[in-house]
Design a protein around this motif. Structure first.
Motif, short mmCIF file in Angstrom:
data_model
loop_
_atom_site.label_atom_id
_atom_site.label_comp_id
_atom_site.label_asym_id
_atom_site.label_seq_id
_atom_site.Cartn_x
_atom_site.Cartn_y
_atom_site.Cartn_z
N ASP A 86 12.82 15.26 -1.87
CA ASP A 86 13.01 16.69 -2.09
C ASP A 86 14.47 17.03 -2.37
OD1 ASP A 86 10.32 17.00 -1.72
OD2 ASP A 86 10.45 18.04 0.20
N LEU A 87 15.39 16.30 -1.72
CA LEU A 87 16.81 16.50 -2.01
C LEU A 87 17.12 16.16 -3.47
CD1 LEU A 87 18.68 15.13 1.14
CD2 LEU A 87 19.13 17.32 0.01
N LEU A 88 16.55 15.06 -3.97
CA LEU A 88 16.75 14.69 -5.37
C LEU A 88 16.33 15.83 -6.29
CD1 LEU A 88 17.24 12.64 -7.70
CD2 LEU A 88 14.87 11.88 -7.35
N TYR A 89 15.16 16.38 -6.07
CA TYR A 89 14.64 17.43 -6.95
C TYR A 89 15.35 18.76 -6.73
CZ TYR A 89 10.85 14.58 -8.79
OH TYR A 89 10.13 13.61 -9.45
N SER A 90 15.66 19.09 -5.47
CA SER A 90 16.32 20.35 -5.18
C SER A 90 17.75 20.37 -5.70
CB SER A 90 16.31 20.61 -3.66
OG SER A 90 16.73 21.93 -3.37
N GLY A 91 18.35 19.19 -5.86
CA GLY A 91 19.71 19.08 -6.37
C GLY A 91 19.79 19.08 -7.88
N LEU A 92 18.69 19.43 -8.55
CA LEU A 92 18.65 19.49 -10.00
C LEU A 92 18.09 20.84 -10.44
CD1 LEU A 92 17.03 15.98 -10.54
CD2 LEU A 92 19.42 16.56 -11.05
N SER A 93 18.38 21.23 -11.66
CA SER A 93 17.77 22.42 -12.24
C SER A 93 16.33 22.11 -12.63
CB SER A 93 18.55 22.85 -13.49
OG SER A 93 18.40 21.85 -14.50
N THR A 94 15.62 23.13 -13.09
CA THR A 94 14.27 22.90 -13.60
C THR A 94 14.30 21.90 -14.74
OG1 THR A 94 13.62 25.15 -12.97
CG2 THR A 94 12.25 24.02 -14.59
N GLU A 95 15.27 22.04 -15.64
CA GLU A 95 15.39 21.09 -16.75
C GLU A 95 15.75 19.71 -16.23
OE1 GLU A 95 16.87 24.00 -16.48
OE2 GLU A 95 16.96 25.09 -18.40
N GLY A 96 16.65 19.65 -15.26
CA GLY A 96 17.07 18.37 -14.71
C GLY A 96 15.96 17.61 -14.04
N GLN A 106 10.57 11.46 2.32
CA GLN A 106 10.09 12.70 1.70
C GLN A 106 11.22 13.71 1.60
OE1 GLN A 106 6.70 13.64 0.52
NE2 GLN A 106 8.22 14.94 -0.46
N ILE A 107 12.03 13.83 2.65
CA ILE A 107 13.17 14.74 2.60
C ILE A 107 14.13 14.31 1.49
CG2 ILE A 107 15.19 15.58 3.88
CD1 ILE A 107 13.59 15.19 6.46
N LEU A 108 14.37 13.00 1.37
CA LEU A 108 15.29 12.50 0.36
C LEU A 108 14.75 12.74 -1.05
CD1 LEU A 108 16.28 9.33 2.33
CD2 LEU A 108 17.94 10.92 1.33
N GLY A 113 0.80 -1.21 0.00
CA GLY A 113 0.00 0.00 0.00
C GLY A 113 0.83 1.26 0.00
N TYR A 114 0.59 2.09 0.98
CA TYR A 114 1.22 3.40 1.08
C TYR A 114 2.74 3.31 1.10
CZ TYR A 114 2.12 8.06 3.07
OH TYR A 114 2.57 9.32 3.31
N MET A 115 3.26 2.29 1.77
CA MET A 115 4.71 2.13 1.88
C MET A 115 5.37 1.88 0.53
SD MET A 115 5.99 2.48 4.92
CE MET A 115 7.48 1.47 4.86
N LEU A 116 4.65 1.27 -0.40
CA LEU A 116 5.24 0.94 -1.69
C LEU A 116 5.48 2.17 -2.55
CD1 LEU A 116 3.31 -2.24 -2.85
CD2 LEU A 116 5.74 -2.07 -2.34
N LEU A 117 4.68 3.19 -2.38
CA LEU A 117 4.73 4.33 -3.28
C LEU A 117 5.82 5.31 -2.86
CD1 LEU A 117 0.89 5.00 -3.52
CD2 LEU A 117 2.34 3.79 -5.17
N PRO A 118 6.71 5.66 -3.77
CA PRO A 118 7.71 6.67 -3.44
C PRO A 118 7.05 8.03 -3.28
CG PRO A 118 7.81 6.18 -5.77
CD PRO A 118 6.83 5.20 -5.16
N PRO A 119 7.51 8.85 -2.35
CA PRO A 119 6.92 10.19 -2.21
C PRO A 119 7.17 11.03 -3.46
CG PRO A 119 8.32 9.62 -0.31
CD PRO A 119 8.58 8.60 -1.37
N GLY A 120 6.25 11.88 -3.77
CA GLY A 120 6.48 12.88 -4.81
C GLY A 120 7.15 14.09 -4.19
N GLU A 178 14.31 8.96 -15.48
CA GLU A 178 15.11 7.83 -15.94
C GLU A 178 14.36 6.53 -15.68
OE1 GLU A 178 19.41 10.01 -15.00
OE2 GLU A 178 18.97 8.04 -14.14
N ASP A 179 14.73 5.47 -16.41
CA ASP A 179 13.94 4.25 -16.48
C ASP A 179 13.45 3.72 -15.14
OD1 ASP A 179 16.70 3.96 -16.24
OD2 ASP A 179 16.73 1.96 -17.08
N LEU A 180 14.34 3.33 -14.25
CA LEU A 180 13.89 2.79 -12.96
C LEU A 180 13.35 3.87 -12.03
CD1 LEU A 180 16.37 -0.01 -11.82
CD2 LEU A 180 13.93 -0.21 -12.21
N THR A 181 13.97 5.05 -12.08
CA THR A 181 13.63 6.10 -11.14
C THR A 181 12.20 6.60 -11.33
OG1 THR A 181 15.95 6.77 -11.16
CG2 THR A 181 14.39 8.31 -10.19
N ARG A 182 11.70 6.60 -12.55
CA ARG A 182 10.35 7.14 -12.78
C ARG A 182 9.28 6.29 -12.10
NH1 ARG A 182 8.17 5.75 -18.82
NH2 ARG A 182 9.18 3.72 -19.09
#
Length: 462
Positions: free
Chosen positions: A95-105, A91-93, A24-31, A112-116
């Motif tokens: 946000d770190l992934l997204y904050s560590g990239l540009s808007t384009e990134g 959730q923090i992690l 259930g909830y645990m399986l879904l990665p946070p957005g 990417e394949d697995l990450t999506r």
């Protein structure tokens, strides 16, 4: 099964096995959160939230050799995000992934394949240093990903060290259809097609370097291919556009420093442009593997059979990122044969084996001359392999090992069982390289064994 297939299978099974433990909830990665905090703030929040067990597995000192480690398909240490952190921390992690990239990134790396599908759940996180008291670095690693967060390193490496990205889509298909990074390939292809016959011949080389070979060579380096300075104005403009396209995945402040590094070393005009026709996976379609390299920068886009790409930029290529305990002074560049010899010397000396074997095809790069630290060895042996000592009867030795015995003027006794030090991968696949084995003993990590060897024996001088 080859090494690449084993890595992919392991990654997939790891995610699926972890998923089977929860539901259930645990399986879904946070957005990502609607409002992203800066990397520094998120890193502090993560660090202060860790309990004792999490801290022990996630955190190392800033000067730990793992800060230098990189490989496109092997996790770089730290703790599994899916199995090792609670929902708020994940959730923090995210946000770190997204904050560590540009808007384009943010439209590339998370797609990417697995990450999506799995998000940060398929990654590990390593924290080097203390984010509450700089310097520090957070490193997210997973299949096709090595993402460094926290800015430039104290040594002057842009992004803190090599960045790695990739995507499986379009695998083994000319043109990389559907790949997240296809636009980089298309721009590289456009640049190749803009060259006249003479320049194209100079830029187009036969054999692609090993993909993880992104060592900086400094001002006296030897660079393959065509000097960008020799391009026509249109070609120079396209090369700058290509470099900017690659850099644009990362945050503006980090890219600004990377540009400063390039400018201090002659700019894009000081780079060399090369394309490759053949690699470890066979013939390469037009322009799918290309490289921009100069004294303090390597942009290596390996787009066949799919994308594994590497970016390494620093302020001083003569003093590249080198982390950890000093081990000695290496008198010269060690290439594939030299690295093979180093690992075999370490394997034999540290295990007491009769013979050692390390496959030259497994060598992941070159070792620079000058002072070598433990982090250089961690990057050099980037498969994270364990040593193994196997028993092989003289009559069952492979042709390769018989030739090695012959070179060392050792007469082989067909009835004797020899101790051969090698790697776990080769011990699992012994027939061609080693022979038929009759027993095996697992040892320590090859990188740690080599560090110990160099501390006691040093480098051969002269």
């Amino acid at each position: 099964m080859n090494r690449r297939a084993a890595i992919k299978l392991g990654a997939s099974l790891g995610v699926l096995a972890g998923a089977g433990l929860a539901g259930g909830y645990m399986l879904l990665p946070p957005g990502p959160s609607r409002r992203l905090e800066p990397v520094d703030s998120l890193a502090r929040r993560l660090y202060t939230s860790l309990d004792t067990d999490q801290r022990a597995e996630t955190c190392v000192s800033y000067d730990h050799p793992l800060r230098q480690y990189h490989n496109r398909g092997v996790w770089g240490g730290g703790r599994s995000i899916f199995l090792g952190f609670n929902r708020d921390q994940r959730q923090i992690l995210t946000d770190l992934l997204y904050s560590g990239l540009s808007t384009e990134g943010r439209g590339r790396v998370p797609e990417e394949d697995l990450t999506r599908w799995a998000g940060v759940h398929e990654m590990r996180v390593l924290i080097c240093g203390d984010p509450t008291a700089k310097p520090y670095q957070v490193i997210l690693t997973g299949t096709h990903l090595n993402l460094r967060l926290g800015g430039k390193s104290t040594e002057g490496a842009a992004f803190g060290g090599p960045q790695i990205y990739g995507d499986q889509r379009g695998n083994e298909v000319a043109g990389l259809p559907g790949n997240v990074y296809r636009d980089q390939f298309l721009l590289g292809q456009r640049l190749l097609r803009s060259l006249d016959g003479g320049r194209r011949k100079q830029a187009l080389l036969e054999e692609a370097p090993v993909q993880t070979g992104i060592e900086l060579q400094g001002r006296h380096g030897s660079f393959p291919g065509l000097p960008v300075a020799a391009l026509a104005p249109e070609g120079k403009a396209l090369t700058r556009e290509l470099a900017e396209k690659i850099l644009s995945t990362y945050p503006p402040d980090d890219v600004t420093f990377a540009r400063e590094c390039l400018t201090a070393n002659g700019g894009v005009d000081a780079l060399f442009l090369s394309y490759y026709q053949h690699g470890e996976d066979g013939d390469i379609p037009e322009a799918q593997v290309f490289r921009l390299e100069g004294p303090s920068a390597v942009f290596y886009f390996r787009g066949y059979p799919h994308v594994h790409a590497f970016l390494n930029v620093a302020m001083d290529g003569d003093a590249p990122l080198s982390v950890g305990e000093p081990l000695g002074t290496n008198p010269r560049w060690l290439d594939r044969a030299g690295v093979k010899a180093l690992f075999e010397s370490a394997l034999r000396a540290q295990t007491g084996a009769d013979l050692a074997y390390y496959s030259e095809g497994a060598v992941a790069g070159r070792l620079h001359p000058g002072l070598v630290r433990s982090g250089d060895i961690y990057s050099l042996e980037s498969w994270q392999e364990r040593a193994e000592v196997v028993g092989v009867k003289g009559s069952d030795l492979s042709a390769a090992l018989l030739a090695t015995f012959h070179d060392q003027k050792i007469v082989v006794n067909s009835e004797k069982t020899y101790k051969v030090a090698t790697t776990e991968y080769l011990a699992d696949n012994p027939s061609e390289k080693i022979g038929r084995i009759s027993g095996r003993r697992r040892g320590e990590m090859l990188r740690d064994l080599t560090v110990s060897y160099l501390k006691s024996h040093g480098f051969q001088q002269g």
